[in-house]
Each structure stands twice: as C-alpha cells, then as structure tokens.
Design a protein around this motif. Structure first.
Motif, PDB file in Angstrom:
ATOM      1  N   PRO A 714       0.818  -1.214   0.000  1.00 54.20           N
ATOM      2  CA  PRO A 714       0.000   0.000   0.000  1.00 54.20           C
ATOM      3  C   PRO A 714       0.854   1.268   0.000  1.00 54.20           C
ATOM      4  CG  PRO A 714      -0.716  -1.571   1.675  1.00 54.20           C
ATOM      5  CD  PRO A 714       0.614  -2.034   1.190  1.00 54.20           C
ATOM      6  N   LEU A 715       0.170   2.390  -0.306  1.00 60.28           N
ATOM      7  CA  LEU A 715       0.884   3.653  -0.471  1.00 60.28           C
ATOM      8  C   LEU A 715       0.258   4.763   0.357  1.00 60.28           C
ATOM      9  CD1 LEU A 715       1.355   3.664  -4.345  1.00 60.28           C
ATOM     10  CD2 LEU A 715       3.174   3.402  -2.656  1.00 60.28           C
ATOM     11  N   ILE A 716       1.106   5.632   0.863  1.00 57.46           N
ATOM     12  CA  ILE A 716       0.680   6.899   1.447  1.00 57.46           C
ATOM     13  C   ILE A 716       1.077   7.991   0.457  1.00 57.46           C
ATOM     14  CG2 ILE A 716       0.855   8.466   3.417  1.00 57.46           C
ATOM     15  CD1 ILE A 716       1.928   6.120   5.049  1.00 57.46           C
ATOM     16  N   HIS A 717       0.133   8.823   0.072  1.00 62.84           N
ATOM     17  CA  HIS A 717       0.422   9.851  -0.926  1.00 62.84           C
ATOM     18  C   HIS A 717       1.348  10.921  -0.362  1.00 62.84           C
ATOM     19  CE1 HIS A 717      -0.156  13.227  -3.668  1.00 62.84           C
ATOM     20  NE2 HIS A 717      -0.636  12.372  -4.563  1.00 62.84           N
ATOM     21  N   ARG A 718       1.040  11.419   0.833  1.00 58.66           N
ATOM     22  CA  ARG A 718       1.836  12.394   1.587  1.00 58.66           C
ATOM     23  C   ARG A 718       1.733  13.835   1.086  1.00 58.66           C
ATOM     24  NH1 ARG A 718       7.720  11.063   3.466  1.00 58.66           N
ATOM     25  NH2 ARG A 718       8.167  10.770   1.257  1.00 58.66           N
ATOM     26  N   ASP A 719       1.049  14.089  -0.025  1.00 59.98           N
ATOM     27  CA  ASP A 719       0.896  15.478  -0.467  1.00 59.98           C
ATOM     28  C   ASP A 719      -0.476  15.680  -1.112  1.00 59.98           C
ATOM     29  OD1 ASP A 719       1.723  18.096  -0.655  1.00 59.98           O
ATOM     30  OD2 ASP A 719       2.762  17.836  -2.562  1.00 59.98           O
ATOM     31  N   VAL A 720      -1.498  15.207  -0.416  1.00 59.11           N
ATOM     32  CA  VAL A 720      -2.865  15.397  -0.898  1.00 59.11           C
ATOM     33  C   VAL A 720      -3.238  16.864  -0.749  1.00 59.11           C
ATOM     34  CG1 VAL A 720      -5.284  14.780  -0.559  1.00 59.11           C
ATOM     35  CG2 VAL A 720      -3.502  13.042  -0.263  1.00 59.11           C
ATOM     36  N   LYS A 721      -3.698  17.480  -1.829  1.00 57.27           N
ATOM     37  CA  LYS A 721      -4.122  18.879  -1.804  1.00 57.27           C
ATOM     38  C   LYS A 721      -4.921  19.151  -3.064  1.00 57.27           C
ATOM     39  CE  LYS A 721       0.417  20.281  -3.611  1.00 57.27           C
ATOM     40  NZ  LYS A 721       1.607  21.133  -3.375  1.00 57.27           N
ATOM     41  N   ALA A 722      -5.571  20.301  -3.092  1.00 55.44           N
ATOM     42  CA  ALA A 722      -6.465  20.613  -4.206  1.00 55.44           C
ATOM     43  C   ALA A 722      -5.716  20.763  -5.523  1.00 55.44           C
ATOM     44  CB  ALA A 722      -7.248  21.888  -3.904  1.00 55.44           C
ATOM     45  N   THR A 723      -4.445  21.130  -5.498  1.00 54.74           N
ATOM     46  CA  THR A 723      -3.681  21.253  -6.740  1.00 54.74           C
ATOM     47  C   THR A 723      -3.165  19.907  -7.230  1.00 54.74           C
ATOM     48  OG1 THR A 723      -1.741  21.813  -5.394  1.00 54.74           O
ATOM     49  CG2 THR A 723      -2.963  23.635  -6.378  1.00 54.74           C
ATOM     50  N   ASN A 724      -3.299  18.859  -6.416  1.00 56.63           N
ATOM     51  CA  ASN A 724      -2.903  17.516  -6.840  1.00 56.63           C
ATOM     52  C   ASN A 724      -4.113  16.647  -7.175  1.00 56.63           C
ATOM     53  OD1 ASN A 724      -0.179  17.861  -6.795  1.00 56.63           O
ATOM     54  ND2 ASN A 724       0.134  17.014  -4.745  1.00 56.63           N
ATOM     55  N   ILE A 725      -5.260  17.280  -7.361  1.00 57.62           N
ATOM     56  CA  ILE A 725      -6.449  16.593  -7.852  1.00 57.62           C
ATOM     57  C   ILE A 725      -6.794  17.227  -9.193  1.00 57.62           C
ATOM     58  CG2 ILE A 725      -8.893  16.119  -7.457  1.00 57.62           C
ATOM     59  CD1 ILE A 725      -8.285  16.230  -4.453  1.00 57.62           C
ATOM     60  N   LEU A 726      -6.740  16.429 -10.253  1.00 59.06           N
ATOM     61  CA  LEU A 726      -6.937  16.942 -11.607  1.00 59.06           C
ATOM     62  C   LEU A 726      -8.300  16.507 -12.143  1.00 59.06           C
ATOM     63  CD1 LEU A 726      -3.405  16.239 -13.125  1.00 59.06           C
ATOM     64  CD2 LEU A 726      -4.222  18.225 -11.865  1.00 59.06           C
ATOM     65  N   LEU A 727      -8.805  17.271 -13.114  1.00 58.99           N
ATOM     66  CA  LEU A 727     -10.138  17.041 -13.656  1.00 58.99           C
ATOM     67  C   LEU A 727     -10.077  16.944 -15.173  1.00 58.99           C
ATOM     68  CD1 LEU A 727     -11.930  19.753 -11.486  1.00 58.99           C
ATOM     69  CD2 LEU A 727     -11.846  17.307 -11.016  1.00 58.99           C
ATOM     70  N   ASN A 728     -10.789  15.955 -15.702  1.00 55.74           N
ATOM     71  CA  ASN A 728     -10.843  15.843 -17.164  1.00 55.74           C
ATOM     72  C   ASN A 728     -12.029  16.615 -17.714  1.00 55.74           C
ATOM     73  OD1 ASN A 728     -13.090  14.269 -16.698  1.00 55.74           O
ATOM     74  ND2 ASN A 728     -12.079  12.326 -17.171  1.00 55.74           N
ATOM     75  N   GLU A 729     -12.318  16.415 -19.013  1.00 54.48           N
ATOM     76  CA  GLU A 729     -13.363  17.216 -19.644  1.00 54.48           C
ATOM     77  C   GLU A 729     -14.748  16.929 -19.071  1.00 54.48           C
ATOM     78  OE1 GLU A 729     -13.105  13.374 -21.781  1.00 54.48           O
ATOM     79  OE2 GLU A 729     -11.663  14.870 -21.057  1.00 54.48           O
ATOM     80  N   LYS A 730     -14.922  15.785 -18.414  1.00 55.52           N
ATOM     81  CA  LYS A 730     -16.199  15.465 -17.771  1.00 55.52           C
ATOM     82  C   LYS A 730     -16.193  15.822 -16.278  1.00 55.52           C
ATOM     83  CE  LYS A 730     -17.211  11.572 -20.845  1.00 55.52           C
ATOM     84  NZ  LYS A 730     -17.490  10.100 -20.906  1.00 55.52           N
ATOM     85  N   LEU A 731     -15.185  16.538 -15.874  1.00 56.61           N
ATOM     86  CA  LEU A 731     -14.986  16.894 -14.460  1.00 56.61           C
ATOM     87  C   LEU A 731     -14.826  15.662 -13.577  1.00 56.61           C
ATOM     88  CD1 LEU A 731     -17.249  19.996 -13.686  1.00 56.61           C
ATOM     89  CD2 LEU A 731     -14.809  19.905 -14.184  1.00 56.61           C
ATOM     90  N   GLU A 732     -14.314  14.584 -14.141  1.00 55.70           N
ATOM     91  CA  GLU A 732     -13.972  13.403 -13.350  1.00 55.70           C
ATOM     92  C   GLU A 732     -12.627  13.654 -12.678  1.00 55.70           C
ATOM     93  OE1 GLU A 732     -16.183  10.034 -16.108  1.00 55.70           O
ATOM     94  OE2 GLU A 732     -14.089  10.551 -16.476  1.00 55.70           O
ATOM     95  N   TYR A 769       3.637  15.972  11.507  1.00 55.99           N
ATOM     96  CA  TYR A 769       4.613  17.037  11.704  1.00 55.99           C
ATOM     97  C   TYR A 769       5.406  16.820  12.992  1.00 55.99           C
ATOM     98  CZ  TYR A 769       6.526  21.780  12.095  1.00 55.99           C
ATOM     99  OH  TYR A 769       7.373  22.851  12.212  1.00 55.99           O
ATOM    100  N   ALA A 770       4.707  16.339  14.041  1.00 59.00           N
ATOM    101  CA  ALA A 770       5.360  16.157  15.338  1.00 59.00           C
ATOM    102  C   ALA A 770       6.240  14.907  15.365  1.00 59.00           C
ATOM    103  CB  ALA A 770       4.310  16.078  16.444  1.00 59.00           C
ATOM    104  N   THR A 771       5.787  13.827  14.716  1.00 58.29           N
ATOM    105  CA  THR A 771       6.511  12.551  14.809  1.00 58.29           C
ATOM    106  C   THR A 771       7.390  12.282  13.603  1.00 58.29           C
ATOM    107  OG1 THR A 771       4.706  11.338  13.737  1.00 58.29           O
ATOM    108  CG2 THR A 771       4.596  11.600  16.142  1.00 58.29           C
ATOM    109  N   GLN A 772       7.120  12.974  12.483  1.00 61.78           N
ATOM    110  CA  GLN A 772       7.782  12.726  11.202  1.00 61.78           C
ATOM    111  C   GLN A 772       7.585  11.290  10.736  1.00 61.78           C
ATOM    112  OE1 GLN A 772      11.722  14.221  10.647  1.00 61.78           O
ATOM    113  NE2 GLN A 772      11.287  16.199  11.568  1.00 61.78           N
ATOM    114  N   LYS A 773       6.487  10.678  11.193  1.00 65.73           N
ATOM    115  CA  LYS A 773       6.133   9.329  10.758  1.00 65.73           C
ATOM    116  C   LYS A 773       4.740   9.374  10.139  1.00 65.73           C
ATOM    117  CE  LYS A 773       8.910   6.902  14.233  1.00 65.73           C
ATOM    118  NZ  LYS A 773       8.883   5.943  15.368  1.00 65.73           N
ATOM    119  N   PRO A 774       4.658   9.393   8.823  1.00 64.26           N
ATOM    120  CA  PRO A 774       3.335   9.484   8.194  1.00 64.26           C
ATOM    121  C   PRO A 774       2.581   8.161   8.282  1.00 64.26           C
ATOM    122  CG  PRO A 774       5.011   9.194   6.523  1.00 64.26           C
ATOM    123  CD  PRO A 774       5.738   9.325   7.827  1.00 64.26           C
TER     124      PRO A 774
END
Length: 935
Positions: A714-732, A769-774
């Motif tokens: 499994p994966l932790i993304h670690r940088d989820v934010k609105a600029t890392n969510i992209l939308l196609n022509e159907k707004l998917e 931020y406190a533990t540096q363990k995501p």
C-alpha cells in the motif's frame, strides 16, 4: 392572555388511570423509576424520606465512572442519594435509557446534580442536558455544595426515553440522581407531543421546613414552602382538600391546606420570577399554574374575589372565587409573551370583594420544543441489537441519528420534516466484528449502503440481505465468510441494481455448484485420471495465459460478478521495469513541439502540453536540471504509476530516461486542478455546483482508498491537496503527483519510518509534523482540508484578515450552528443542507488532531457515497454522468498539479438560586429559601 379557572373546565375527558400506568412501568410496583447515579454494585435501598425503592444506575447506562463526593460535603446534602455521582469524562454524549414505558404517555423526569468536589479539582462544570433528541436545558452548578435540579414533563414517543448529558467543552458532565414518574395524560395539558414543560419553580405557600412530596403527592412532585410572616398571614385547615372532577393538575391536599393572605387587607399579593435565558434558548417562553382553595367557611355576607395580572396585563378571566375545600387552578394554554427579563405577578381583590386575596401554590414552567423526532424505532432496535452482538466500541450512545451533530459514527441517516430519521447507510468496516452476519441487518428497510469489510465475520451470507429493497452497495471484502452467495444477491448484481464486493473471503463461492466438494473416486480411477488431468491442466494454463495476454493487450473487461479490491500485481522496485512506452528525449521534443506550451511548473520541473502521433493529448513532465527533486523522486513516481491502475488516479502513458534527461508522459486532464475550479479560474470560469463538488470529493476519495487498501504494498500519498487533484473534460477527478509517496506496512500499524518531512502548508497532518512518521491517516487529514475547500470555496489558508487555517475558520463558524455561514455563497443555496452538514462533519472528523479519531478512507468513501445520494434525491437527478457546464477546452488551463509545487510544498528539511421572589415593601425584596429547586 386569558386564563381558565378549573371551575369552568368540566368537559375534559379523563385519561387512563394511574393504576394502568403503574402496571406497565418499571422497576417498582407503583411505576416509579428512582436511580442513585454512581451507586456501585447491584443492590438498591429504600429511601429514608419517601420510602421509595432506589436502584443503582448500572442497568441504565454502560458508560461513565462512579465517584463519591468529598467528605466535607457529605453532611451538607439532604439525602443518601447525593453521596455519589457518575461522571462521563469520555465522549461528547452519554445517555441513560429508561425502558418499559408506554409510547404516547406523559411522564415527569427529574435529574439532580450536586458536585461536592467529587473529582478533587474544584472546577464547576457546565454542560447540556437532552431528553431524547431534544434540548432540555443547561446544567450550571453554582457552588460545590449547590444543587441543580432539572425537571421536565414530556410525552414520550416510544416505549423508552433517554436522558443524555452532553459535554460542551466546559467541564466533565456528571449526575447525582435520576427519577421518572408516570402521569395521567390529562394532567398538564400544556405538555403535548410538540412541546414539553421544564420546571422553573414549584412553591407551597405556607409554613414548613421540608418540601411536600411522595407519599403526600402521589406523583412525587416536590413543593417547597415559603412564608414571610411580616407581610402575610397564613390560612390553614386540617380538613382534606379534594380535587375537582377531571382535575388537570391534582395538587396534593397537603399543599392546598395552607395559603397566604396579606396582613394589610388593602394590599394584594406580589411575587415575580426572572427569565433564565440560555445559549440555546435566549428568549424562553413561560407558562404558570396558580392553585387556589378556599380554606375558610365564609359567612353569607362575605365575598372573596380576586384577579391576576402579569406584567400589568389581565391574566385571569374576570374575578376568581375558589370553592371551599376544593382545589382550583388558573392557567393558560397560551405561553406568556417572550422577551421579558422579569415577570411580575399581582393578585388583587376585585371591587366586589370584602376579603383580601390568597394563594395556596404556584408552578412556573418554561416551554421546550419536542418536535425533533428520534430515529425510526425499528432501525433503533436493529442497530442496538447489532451494537450488542458485536460489542461495537464507537460513539454509539443515545439516539443513532439525532441530533445530527451526535449521529453515530459510521451511520448515514435520512432526515425529513417532523418524521423520524431512518438509517440509510451502515459502515462498520475495520471494527473487529466476529461471528456470523446478524439477521438484524435485514430490518433496515431504507438502507442503501452496507459496509462490513475487513472484519472477522464467519458463516454464510444471510439470504434476507438480498430482500433489502433499497440496498445498492454491499461490501463484504476481507472477512472469513463461507458458502455460496445467495442467488437473490447475484440476480440483483446482474440486473445492475447492486454493487457487491466480496473479495478476500477464501471460502466464499459464487454459486452452490462451485461449493460442492469433488465426489470420491476409486484408486484405480485416480491412477487413470492423473495423467489426463495433468494434460488438461497444462492445456488450460496455456489457454488462460493466451487469454490473459490478449486481455492485457485489448484492455477488455467483463460484467460478471467477481471479488472486489483484489491486490494488484507488483513490480520489482530495485530497478525500473516499466511496461509503459519508453520515449527518447527527441520524441518528447516532437510530442511537445519543442516544449512550446507550458501547462504548469513546480519543484520537479515544468509540465508541457503535447500530442501523440495518433492525436491523443498528453501532458509531459520534464525534470529540470536545477530541480531539487532528482532521480529518487523520478524513480519513485515512475515505479508507482507503472504498477497502480485506477480510474481515479492519473495514468502514465510512458516515460523517458535518456541520459541526463528524465520525463514522464501522462494522460491529459483538460480542466486542470481542483484548486483552479474552486477558485473559479478553470477554463469554464463557472462555479462548481454542489453535486459536482460531491462527485469530485467521492472520486478523489476512491483514488486515495485504492492507494491505501488496493495497492501491494500500500501507499501513502503524503501530499494530498487541491492542486494535486486533476479534472478531465467530464470533471472526473483523479489524484496526481506521486513523487512524495511512500509504502507502508499493515503489520507495523501502517507507519512509515522517515526522517524527511514532506507535504504542503495548510494540509500537513500535525501528528505527522510532530513525529515525522506518516500514516494513512496523514492522507485522511489532508483530504479533510480538501473537503472543507469544496464546502467553503476558500483555500486551505484563509485571509480572515490574518492568515488562518481553514479548519479553525470553519470550526469557529460552525460553533454558532449556522451552516450557511460556512458554505460557498456562490452556490446560492442550491444544495441539500443535510448533505452539506454531513460532508462538513466528515471533513472535521478527518481533521481531528489525534489520528486515531479520524476515519479511514474506506469509511470516508462510504459516507460521501451517501451524501451524493442525498443530493441526488434533493435535485431529483440520479442519472449517471457529470454535470460539467463549461465549453472551453483551453489546453493552457492550469496544470501545476503535475509537478510538486516547489513554492508551497515542504521539502525534506524542512442553582441553588430561587425561582420566585416575593415583594412586600417597595424597594425591599426577600428571596424565597426553597432549597434544591430548578434554577
């Protein structure tokens, strides 16, 4: 305002007798419930004063802890029942459940509180009290030895009633005693199914040191004495004062045997009460009941007649002349006008009267609304049985769906006007459930979403589940279920009305035939069969391999039922072994027309617009030679994108590793980033609708859930934010930018050991931020911020006017209870408010400080799915497809999400007060010493 003397009320029908009530109440023989809260053990006792049976509270609540009040206060309390308390340090809401009642009947409920410094802290708490799902009042004990008594008269809608203590953040709730007394339905007509009465004060005018209560008052109301001998004379009798026929209040004879009258016959009787506003009831409404009985046998030439005014307005209908030794009362069906700080009562003799006025007793109540409906009773029974069977350890206390802010975790409910909420979704994945699937799930007739994944459930799937009429999603993934899937479920899957997920159940079969073990064969037959079987197996393997390769090339899919959330194949990570197309640097130049059009730029480098030879639009991320994100991040993203495939993750078409040139080629997302769309900077320049926002939220959540639960490892993304969510022509929506992602291990608590802090300001999990363990909950926190951006239309850092985290900004406004002050005004109210509340609640749970209190992405997906269904019902649009309204396809629409945003990302270094007062001389007031009365 017109009051009605009981002398005129002879037409009212009598309700059921007290004997009927007593027979059906519990626990004692007269229908009373008397609870000593905090009393340890199981043995009760008989109260010295009332001789009533008193029981411990262990049978009425399953939370909280027992304490004794401090020794210094033991001698100051009036009864043994106040020697101990139960306190509730954990959870926002804790409840007592009083059962074996009669639905639709009227009850008196009384709770008392004496702090007595039981916890040794010397800090007086303030908290709220609810009766069922309706606000009862605020408990505010004024001193360690002070009393606070709350008493209400309500009609109960079910065969039980709950009394709930709610922590408001100003101290730990506690309780000393709890009583319930059945009343005739004819008593206190001001209390009905729509409103209840909360006692402000109840006074017996006359001498005495102790209050009148049971057995003198068969309903165990407490009447406290008051007399000012300097101003008033006492009238009394030893004769029994009887109630009139169809009496609406049944004041006890012992109260009615005493009265007060002015010493100065030319004066009247004066008293008042002060309004008691509360944060949740700033302008309370009041109603009064005044009790009168003539105690003197008057000569023929004497007349006693009087009138009642409140705040100068005539309250009684003309003159009142009470009957001799018969209880009479004046009351009003209509509440007194709200907003007065003080209510002054004057009782004066009329012009016809030869004798001064008198009064025997008075009761004053504030009015509370009881229009909030509790959860549909069949759903309550079902979810309570499930809670008991599986020993669910969540905030499952009180009513499952109401009030909305206290709805049980994992439940989604439908809310209507004046109708009971119904449970429409149950998500108890990862909850440690064991045993078989409870048949109680079949009682949720409105349920649409049921998630029991990743538990230890065994046995077969009950066939009755397939009979749930509204069920659209059933997730049984990751259990130990066995047997065949019921044919009813399979039929609904084939019809397209049910999404069934059942992967990782090794002993579960798709039909009864596949579950049958092979029949026994003779040894001779086995000898003959083995070579044949080997030949057949080899042939089948060859055919399967051929079909597999063909499907891989054609990307074909099937509509057959199959396990969901299967672990995908992995690729060695020691070196780049990519199945995607490899491009040379020269080919990238051709694709991008020599890197002519820049879509975005970040810490990795620039992102360019391009087009393949067949015309397919692509985006090309090219690593800058000066980038502080080098080969390590490039390899990480390339390897991740090679092995993950999900409709809500951006797909990689190919890569370039040509000498010192490194690049990644992605599918093109024409509508840019979610950040741009929220800000109104997208290509269409239009505001996203609430339905569009919900779909984007759900699709983004599904992408993250896949990273957490569907990838191996499994994966932790670690940088989820609105600029890392992209939308196609159907707004998917699709999640992008995996350069900072890390693998994690289920067996080690889903933690990653890392000494580099990465993420983006405003989205960064404070625990990480406190533990540096995501952990995966770090992504959940960041996604909660994205949800708040979708609700509010504001960025993660709000200028208000100083920079403020959107979480704090939203919490401050939601504390006022006004969702409209938080929701993006550009939507102009075009949304289902229940759906918005639910999403906001999910966002706040995602952004809890402690990661253990946050939901998983699986839970978030389930709840967002329910929110979308609520909105579709609201809009009347349950069709599939997007709600995209833009027409422009500007290839220059922002594409910063394809590169780690170097400008914003964090790099590796980085009452005993009295209710009534009497007024006997101008300017001089005397407070009645009534003891432990309500406020």
């Amino acid at each position: 305002m017109v009051a009605k003397p009981w002398l005129l009320l002879t037409c009212l029908a009598a309700a059921a007798t007290a004997g009927v009530l007593q027979a059906r109440a519990q626990p004692d023989s007269i229908g009373f419930i008397s609870i000593d809260c905090g009393l340890p053990g199981t043995a009760g006792y008989v109260d010295d004063t009332t001789k009533l049976s008193t029981v411990p509270d262990a049978g009425f609540t399953d939370t909280g802890s027992n304490h004794n009040i401090s020794a210094e206060y033991i001698t100051q309390v009036p009864s043994r029942r106040y020697h101990n308390v139960r306190s509730f340090p954990d959870g926002a809401r804790n409840c007592y459940t009083l059962r074996s009642l009669v639905a639709g009947f009227k009850y008196l409920v009384r709770a008392a509180f004496i702090y007595g410094n039981y916890d040794g802290l010397g800090q007086l708490p303030i908290f709220d009290l609810y009766i069922g799902v309706n606000f009862w009042g605020m408990v505010n004990v004024s001193s360690p030895d002070g009393y606070e008594v709350m008493e209400a008269i309500v009609v109960v809608p079910d065969d039980f009633v709950q009394v709930c203590l709610v922590n408001t953040g100003t101290g730990t709730p506690f309780i000393s005693l709890l009583d319930l007394r059945p009343l005739k339905n004819s008593l206190y007509p001001q209390a009905n199914a729509m409103q209840g009465l909360v006692l402000l004060g109840r006074t017996n005018f006359g001498p005495g040191t102790d209050g009148v209560r049971y057995p003198d008052d068969p309903h165990d109301r407490v009447w406290y004495p008051w007399i000012d001998a300097a101003t008033y004379d006492v009238i009394s009798t030893t004769e029994k004062v009887r109630n009139i026929d169809n009496d609406l209040f049944e004041a006890p004879s012992k109260v009615m045997q005493t009265a007060i009258t002015p010493r100065n016959a030319t004066r009247g009787i004066y008293f008042y009460w002060d309004s008691k506003p509360q944060p949740k009831d700033p302008t309370p409404q009041y109603t009064a009941v005044m009790h009168f009985s003539e105690l003197q046998l008057l000569p023929n030439n004497s007349v006693r007649e009087f009138s009642i005014h409140i705040n100068g307005e005539l309250w009684s209908p003309g003159g009142i002349t009470p009957d001799y030794l018969r209880s009479n009362a004046a009351y009003s069906d209509v509440p007194l006008p709200a907003g007065s700080a003080r209510y002054n009562v004057t009782i004066n003799a009329t012009a016809n009267s030869t004798l001064p006025p008198f009064i025997n007793g008075v009761e004053v109540f504030s009015i509370i609304s009881t229009t909030n409906a509790g959860t549909y009773s069949q759903d309550v029974s079902a979810i309570t049985a499930i809670k008991t069977k599986y020993r669910v350890q969540k905030n499952w206390r009180g009513d499952p769906c109401g009030p909305k802010s206290f709805a049980w975790d994992g439940l989604t409910c439908s809310y209507g006007v004046s109708i009971p909420p119904k449970i429409t979704g149950v998500n108890i994945s990862f909850s440690g459930l064991d045993g078989d699937i409870s048949s109680s799930f079949a009682n949720f007739k409105a349920i649409r979403y049921l998630n029991l994944s990743y538990n230890n459930l065994t046995g077969s799937i009950p066939d009755v589940i397939s009979q749930l009429p509204s069920l659209t999603v059933l997730d049984l993934t990751g259990n130990q279920l066995s047997g065949s899937i019921p044919s009813g479920l399979l039929k609904r899957v084939e019809e397209g009305s049910l999404n069934l997920q059942y992967g990782n159940n090794p002993n579960l079969c798709t039909d009864a035939e596949s579950c049958k073990p092979p029949k026994g064969k003779s040894k001779h037959a086995v000898y003959i069969a083995v070579p044949v079987v080997l030949i057949v197996v080899i042939g089948l393997l060859a055919a399967l391999f051929f079909c597999f390769m063909r499907r891989k090339r054609q990307g074909s899919t099937t509509n057959t039922v199959k396990p969901q959330n299967e672990t995908p194949a992995t690729h060695p990570q020691s070196s780049l072994q990519l199945e995607n197309r490899q491009f040379t640097y020269r080919e990238l130049e051709v694709i991008t027309n020599k890197f002519e059009r820049v879509l975005g730029q970040g810490g990795f480098g620039k992102v360019y617009s391009g087009s393949l030879a067949d015309g397919t639009p692509v985006a090309v991320k090219l690593r800058s030679q000066t980038s502080n994100q080098g080969v390590k991040e490039f390899l990480a993203e390339a390897q991740i994108l090679t092995r993950i495939h999900h409709k809500n993750l951006v797909s990689m078409i190919g890569y370039c590793k040509d000498g010192h040139h490194m690049g990644l080629v992605y599918e093109y997302m024409s509508e840019g980033t979610l950040h741009e769309q929220i800000a109104g900077n997208g290509s269409s320049r239009r505001c996203l609708t609430w339905t569009q926002r919900l779909r984007i939220a759900l699709e983004s959540a599904q992408g993250l859930e896949y990273l957490h639960r569907g990838c191996n490892p499994p994966l932790i993304h670690r940088d989820v934010k609105a600029t890392n969510i992209l939308l196609n022509e159907k707004l998917e929506a699709k999640i992008a930018d995996f350069g900072l992602s890390k693998t994690f291990n289920h067996d080690s608590g889903m933690q990653v050991s890392t000494y580099s802090l990465v993420g983006t300001h405003g989205y960064l999990d404070p625990e990480y931020y406190a533990t540096q363990k995501p952990t995966t909950k770090s992504d959940v926190y960041s996604f909660g911020v994205v949800l708040l951006e979708l609700v509010t239309g504001k960025p993660a850092i709000v200028r208000d006017p100083e920079p403020t985290n959107i979480i704090d900004w939203a919490r401050r406004r939601l504390a006022r209870g006004n969702i409209e002050g938080v929701v993006d005004a550009r939507m102009h109210g075009n949304y289902d408010v229940n759906s918005v509340w639910k999403v906001t609640d999910i966002a706040l749970k995602c952004t809890m400080q402690a990661s253990s209190q946050r939901p998983s992405m699986t839970e978030v997906v389930g709840q967002l799915h329910e929110c979308l269904q609520l909105e579709e019902v609201h809009t009347g649009d349950a069709a599939t497809g997007s709600f995209y309204t833009g027409t422009s396809r500007d290839p220059n629409s922002g594409y910063n999400a394809y590169a780690a945003d170097g400008a914003q990302s964090i790099g590796a270094h980085q009452s005993s007060t009295t209710a009534f007062e009497m007024e006997h001389d101008i300017g001089r007031e005397l407070r009645m010493d009534t003891g432990p009365v309500a406020r």
